[in-house]
Every structure is written in C-alpha cells, then in structure tokens.
Design a protein around this motif. Structure first.
Motif, PDB file in Angstrom:
ATOM      1  N   TRP A  48      28.040  46.073  77.448  1.00  0.00           N
ATOM      2  CA  TRP A  48      28.486  46.432  78.790  1.00  0.00           C
ATOM      3  C   TRP A  48      28.826  45.181  79.601  1.00  0.00           C
ATOM      4  CZ3 TRP A  48      30.307  50.198  81.650  1.00  0.00           C
ATOM      5  CH2 TRP A  48      30.273  50.080  83.036  1.00  0.00           C
ATOM      6  N   ALA A  49      27.994  44.157  79.495  1.00  0.00           N
ATOM      7  CA  ALA A  49      28.210  42.937  80.272  1.00  0.00           C
ATOM      8  C   ALA A  49      29.498  42.226  79.875  1.00  0.00           C
ATOM      9  CB  ALA A  49      27.013  41.994  80.108  1.00  0.00           C
ATOM     10  N   TYR A  50      29.851  42.277  78.583  1.00  0.00           N
ATOM     11  CA  TYR A  50      31.033  41.563  78.090  1.00  0.00           C
ATOM     12  C   TYR A  50      32.158  42.513  77.691  1.00  0.00           C
ATOM     13  CZ  TYR A  50      28.415  37.205  78.061  1.00  0.00           C
ATOM     14  OH  TYR A  50      27.704  36.101  78.438  1.00  0.00           O
ATOM     15  N   ARG A  51      32.165  43.713  78.256  1.00  0.00           N
ATOM     16  CA  ARG A  51      33.197  44.687  77.902  1.00  0.00           C
ATOM     17  C   ARG A  51      34.592  44.104  78.188  1.00  0.00           C
ATOM     18  NH1 ARG A  51      30.747  45.717  82.573  1.00  0.00           N
ATOM     19  NH2 ARG A  51      31.966  46.315  84.432  1.00  0.00           N
ATOM     20  N   GLY A  52      35.450  44.162  77.188  1.00  0.00           N
ATOM     21  CA  GLY A  52      36.811  43.654  77.325  1.00  0.00           C
ATOM     22  C   GLY A  52      36.949  42.162  77.154  1.00  0.00           C
ATOM     23  N   THR A  53      35.821  41.431  77.070  1.00  0.00           N
ATOM     24  CA  THR A  53      35.880  39.967  76.949  1.00  0.00           C
ATOM     25  C   THR A  53      35.461  39.556  75.548  1.00  0.00           C
ATOM     26  OG1 THR A  53      35.255  39.818  79.284  1.00  0.00           O
ATOM     27  CG2 THR A  53      35.188  37.786  78.015  1.00  0.00           C
ATOM     28  N   TRP A  54      36.345  39.767  74.581  1.00  0.00           N
ATOM     29  CA  TRP A  54      36.077  39.368  73.210  1.00  0.00           C
ATOM     30  C   TRP A  54      37.395  39.290  72.458  1.00  0.00           C
ATOM     31  CZ3 TRP A  54      37.188  43.412  69.688  1.00  0.00           C
ATOM     32  CH2 TRP A  54      37.287  44.681  70.251  1.00  0.00           C
ATOM     33  N   SER A  55      37.387  38.547  71.366  1.00  0.00           N
ATOM     34  CA  SER A  55      38.610  38.305  70.602  1.00  0.00           C
ATOM     35  C   SER A  55      38.835  39.416  69.581  1.00  0.00           C
ATOM     36  CB  SER A  55      38.539  36.943  69.902  1.00  0.00           C
ATOM     37  OG  SER A  55      39.644  36.765  69.043  1.00  0.00           O
ATOM     38  N   ARG A  56      39.823  40.252  69.825  1.00  0.00           N
ATOM     39  CA  ARG A  56      40.155  41.316  68.869  1.00  0.00           C
ATOM     40  C   ARG A  56      40.724  40.750  67.579  1.00  0.00           C
ATOM     41  NH1 ARG A  56      40.125  42.926  73.806  1.00  0.00           N
ATOM     42  NH2 ARG A  56      39.631  45.074  74.407  1.00  0.00           N
ATOM     43  N   GLU A  57      41.484  39.665  67.693  1.00  0.00           N
ATOM     44  CA  GLU A  57      42.053  39.031  66.499  1.00  0.00           C
ATOM     45  C   GLU A  57      40.949  38.527  65.570  1.00  0.00           C
ATOM     46  OE1 GLU A  57      44.894  35.214  65.283  1.00  0.00           O
ATOM     47  OE2 GLU A  57      44.483  35.668  67.382  1.00  0.00           O
ATOM     48  N   GLN A  58      39.945  37.878  66.140  1.00  0.00           N
ATOM     49  CA  GLN A  58      38.829  37.371  65.340  1.00  0.00           C
ATOM     50  C   GLN A  58      38.028  38.520  64.731  1.00  0.00           C
ATOM     51  OE1 GLN A  58      38.031  34.304  64.588  1.00  0.00           O
ATOM     52  NE2 GLN A  58      38.610  32.890  66.208  1.00  0.00           N
ATOM     53  N   MET A  59      37.830  39.580  65.511  1.00  0.00           N
ATOM     54  CA  MET A  59      36.934  40.647  65.084  1.00  0.00           C
ATOM     55  C   MET A  59      37.438  41.369  63.840  1.00  0.00           C
ATOM     56  SD  MET A  59      33.984  41.272  66.267  1.00  0.00           S
ATOM     57  CE  MET A  59      34.217  40.552  67.882  1.00  0.00           C
ATOM     58  N   LYS A  60      38.761  41.450  63.664  1.00  0.00           N
ATOM     59  CA  LYS A  60      39.318  42.125  62.496  1.00  0.00           C
ATOM     60  C   LYS A  60      38.801  41.489  61.208  1.00  0.00           C
ATOM     61  CE  LYS A  60      43.611  43.386  64.863  1.00  0.00           C
ATOM     62  NZ  LYS A  60      45.080  43.175  64.921  1.00  0.00           N
ATOM     63  N   VAL A  61      38.694  40.172  61.205  1.00  0.00           N
ATOM     64  CA  VAL A  61      38.228  39.446  60.020  1.00  0.00           C
ATOM     65  C   VAL A  61      36.710  39.410  59.969  1.00  0.00           C
ATOM     66  CG1 VAL A  61      38.216  37.194  58.863  1.00  0.00           C
ATOM     67  CG2 VAL A  61      40.319  38.042  59.950  1.00  0.00           C
ATOM     68  N   LEU A  62      36.080  39.143  61.108  1.00  0.00           N
ATOM     69  CA  LEU A  62      34.635  38.936  61.136  1.00  0.00           C
ATOM     70  C   LEU A  62      33.853  40.184  60.742  1.00  0.00           C
ATOM     71  CD1 LEU A  62      34.199  36.779  64.378  1.00  0.00           C
ATOM     72  CD2 LEU A  62      34.516  36.022  62.011  1.00  0.00           C
ATOM     73  N   LEU A  63      34.282  41.344  61.210  1.00  0.00           N
ATOM     74  CA  LEU A  63      33.544  42.571  60.895  1.00  0.00           C
ATOM     75  C   LEU A  63      33.673  42.944  59.424  1.00  0.00           C
ATOM     76  CD1 LEU A  63      34.128  44.845  64.009  1.00  0.00           C
ATOM     77  CD2 LEU A  63      32.134  43.474  63.416  1.00  0.00           C
ATOM     78  N   LEU A  64      34.829  42.693  58.833  1.00  0.00           N
ATOM     79  CA  LEU A  64      34.992  42.958  57.408  1.00  0.00           C
ATOM     80  C   LEU A  64      34.043  42.088  56.594  1.00  0.00           C
ATOM     81  CD1 LEU A  64      36.410  44.233  54.991  1.00  0.00           C
ATOM     82  CD2 LEU A  64      38.196  42.478  55.208  1.00  0.00           C
ATOM     83  N   GLY A  65      33.990  40.804  56.910  1.00  0.00           N
ATOM     84  CA  GLY A  65      33.074  39.906  56.207  1.00  0.00           C
ATOM     85  C   GLY A  65      31.629  40.298  56.408  1.00  0.00           C
ATOM     86  N   ALA A  66      31.280  40.709  57.641  1.00  0.00           N
ATOM     87  CA  ALA A  66      29.897  41.093  57.931  1.00  0.00           C
ATOM     88  C   ALA A  66      29.478  42.311  57.123  1.00  0.00           C
ATOM     89  CB  ALA A  66      29.732  41.370  59.422  1.00  0.00           C
ATOM     90  N   LEU A  67      30.345  43.296  57.017  1.00  0.00           N
ATOM     91  CA  LEU A  67      30.026  44.499  56.246  1.00  0.00           C
ATOM     92  C   LEU A  67      29.801  44.166  54.774  1.00  0.00           C
ATOM     93  CD1 LEU A  67      32.513  47.079  57.807  1.00  0.00           C
ATOM     94  CD2 LEU A  67      30.036  46.926  58.166  1.00  0.00           C
ATOM     95  N   ILE A  68      30.604  43.258  54.252  1.00  0.00           N
ATOM     96  CA  ILE A  68      30.415  42.816  52.866  1.00  0.00           C
ATOM     97  C   ILE A  68      29.061  42.127  52.718  1.00  0.00           C
ATOM     98  CG2 ILE A  68      31.267  41.278  51.054  1.00  0.00           C
ATOM     99  CD1 ILE A  68      34.088  41.763  52.168  1.00  0.00           C
ATOM    100  N   GLY A  69      28.732  41.246  53.671  1.00  0.00           N
ATOM    101  CA  GLY A  69      27.457  40.540  53.626  1.00  0.00           C
ATOM    102  C   GLY A  69      26.262  41.475  53.722  1.00  0.00           C
ATOM    103  N   ILE A  70      26.358  42.483  54.587  1.00  0.00           N
ATOM    104  CA  ILE A  70      25.274  43.462  54.699  1.00  0.00           C
ATOM    105  C   ILE A  70      25.120  44.222  53.393  1.00  0.00           C
ATOM    106  CG2 ILE A  70      24.552  45.603  55.831  1.00  0.00           C
ATOM    107  CD1 ILE A  70      25.877  44.534  58.392  1.00  0.00           C
ATOM    108  N   GLY A  71      26.241  44.587  52.783  1.00  0.00           N
ATOM    109  CA  GLY A  71      26.185  45.288  51.501  1.00  0.00           C
ATOM    110  C   GLY A  71      25.492  44.469  50.432  1.00  0.00           C
ATOM    111  N   VAL A  72      25.793  43.167  50.393  1.00  0.00           N
ATOM    112  CA  VAL A  72      25.131  42.284  49.431  1.00  0.00           C
ATOM    113  C   VAL A  72      23.635  42.198  49.745  1.00  0.00           C
ATOM    114  CG1 VAL A  72      24.984  39.918  48.562  1.00  0.00           C
ATOM    115  CG2 VAL A  72      27.216  40.948  48.999  1.00  0.00           C
ATOM    116  N   GLY A  73      23.294  42.159  51.028  1.00  0.00           N
ATOM    117  CA  GLY A  73      21.892  42.112  51.425  1.00  0.00           C
ATOM    118  C   GLY A  73      21.127  43.344  50.990  1.00  0.00           C
TER     119      GLY A  73
END
Length: 250
Positions: free
Chosen positions: A62-87
């Motif tokens: 809520w505090a940072y709503r709208g203040t984040w990089s959508r371009e970065q998130m496309k890559v970062l979330l994919l990598g994070a999901l892979i990492g969680i799966g490995v975990g």
C-alpha cells in the motif's frame, strides 16, 4: 505457543527490523531469522516469521503502490518462482547453515567491492543497464534463500543496487518483489508443515509490531538523501552478510 522471555527479547527487535527493511531500507530483514534461531530451531523460526512478513507486505504494498519497476519485475518474479521451486525440492536435503554461510560470504564480498569503487560519485547514467540473464540468476538465488531462511535480500540487492535506481523506485521494487514471493511461499510452507498452530499463535502476538516497523522504514527512506540511502543500504547488506556467515559457521 512460545512464552519464553528470552525469545521475545529477540523477537521484538527482529520483527521491527524486518518492518524497517520492508519499509524501504532493504538488508535488515535478513537478520530476523538468524536472530530467532539463537533460541528456536531454524525451521520453526522461518515458519513463525512468514505470516508476519506477509502482513508487513500488505502495508508495504500500500505504501509503495504504483512505485515499482514493471520492467524489472517481469524478470525478477520468474527467477524467484524458479528459486522457490528449487527450495521446495531441496527442503530437508540441504544444511540451512551452509546456505546462510554462502549468502553471507556473497553479501560481504559484494559490499566490500562496492566500497572500493567510487560508485557514489558516478552519475546515474554510468550505472549498468538491467540484464535479463543476471536478473534471472540473482532473483532465482533470492527466491531459493528466501524460501529456506527468509534471506533473499542480499542476492536481489546484489543485482539491483549497482543499477543506481532512484531510491523510492528501488524500495518499491523490492517491496513488491518480496510481497509476491512471501505470499507464494505460504503454499509450500503449509504443505511442508511449517505453519503449525503454535507458530501461528506466536505470530499473532507479534503482529502489532508489523505496521510500526513498516512506518519506521518508509519514514527513514523518504527523509535520507540518495547518497546516504545507498551508503546505508550497502552497510546493512554487509552487516546482514556478517550475521549470516557467523550463524552459518557457528
């Protein structure tokens, strides 16, 4: 439910530090689980902290709503999901302390490397551009270490800090990233039995500290200069690395 006074003497500052980290000063959050493991087992500490982290994420989003990089998130979330799966696949087969020590060494070396370079005097234009390959790798490592010990901060900062993003954009990007990561982790944590009734009750007792920590983090992030913000971020990353390395070796 945990009723030990020593536990709460460590749990209260651990939750506040996590909130400050969620509020923008990323790095402190990696200290929470190591602090709790001084008095309870690592698995129990991770399970206890996750509901609190998810609650903090709601305030942070809520505090940072709208203040984040959508371009970065496309890559970062994919990598994070892979990492969680490995975990999830590695759960029960890896030594948590070895993972802490490894991430601690990486964080320490990275911080020292940044201090040896005059990065704070360079212009933002000289910062390296985003890299899909590096983003996938470090977000994957972040997802993996976040799943094991909620220690995903140092890996993702290793990728994001050198890019010299505007401070509020960087803070918002990390808040959204870990908000998604933590809510995704609820599913495998429940499946693996990490969310016990005792843990959830103790988490509920500590929950009122969540908005206080978030507010402290947002307040500090808005008021410090950009140069000081990065100095503090690198310092917190270094301290988190020291703590993780110490706990991993000890």
């Amino acid at each position: 439910m945990i009723v030990d006074a020593t536990f709460f003497a460590l749990a209260v500052p651990a939750v506040l530090l996590s909130g400050i980290s969620k509020g923008g000063l990323s790095g402190l959050g990696a200290l929470a689980v190591p602090m709790l493991t001084l008095v309870i087992p690592p698995g129990e500490a991770a399970g206890l902290m996750l509901p609190i982290l998810c609650l903090m994420d709601l305030f942070g989003l809520w505090a940072y709503r709208g203040t984040w990089s959508r371009e970065q998130m496309k890559v970062l979330l994919l990598g994070a999901l892979i990492g969680i799966g490995v975990g999830v696949l590695a759960f029960g087969h890896l030594n948590d302390n070895a993972v802490r020590a490894m991430i601690g060494v990486i964080a320490i070396l990275f911080s020292i490397n940044q201090w040896l370079k005059p990065l704070l005097q360079r212009k933002l234009a000289e910062a390296p551009p985003p890299s899909a390959a590096k983003g996938l790798f470090w977000s994957g490592v972040s997802g993996f270490t976040s799943f094991l010990a909620h220690a995903g901060g140092p890996p993702i900062l290793i990728y994001l800090l050198p890019q010299r993003m505007e401070k509020m954009l960087l803070a918002g990007t990390t808040v959204v990233f870990f908000g998604v990561v933590n809510f995704v982790k609820l599913i495998p944590y429940f499946w693996l039995g990490q969310l016990s009734g005792g843990n959830l009750t103790t988490s509920l007792m500590l929950a009122p500290l969540a908005p206080i920590g978030i507010w402290m983090g947002v307040w500090l992030t808005k008021r410090v200069s950009e140069a000081l913000f990065y100095r503090v971020s690198f310092s917190l990353l270094f301290l988190a690395g020291l703590k993780l390395l110490y706990d991993g070796l000890a």
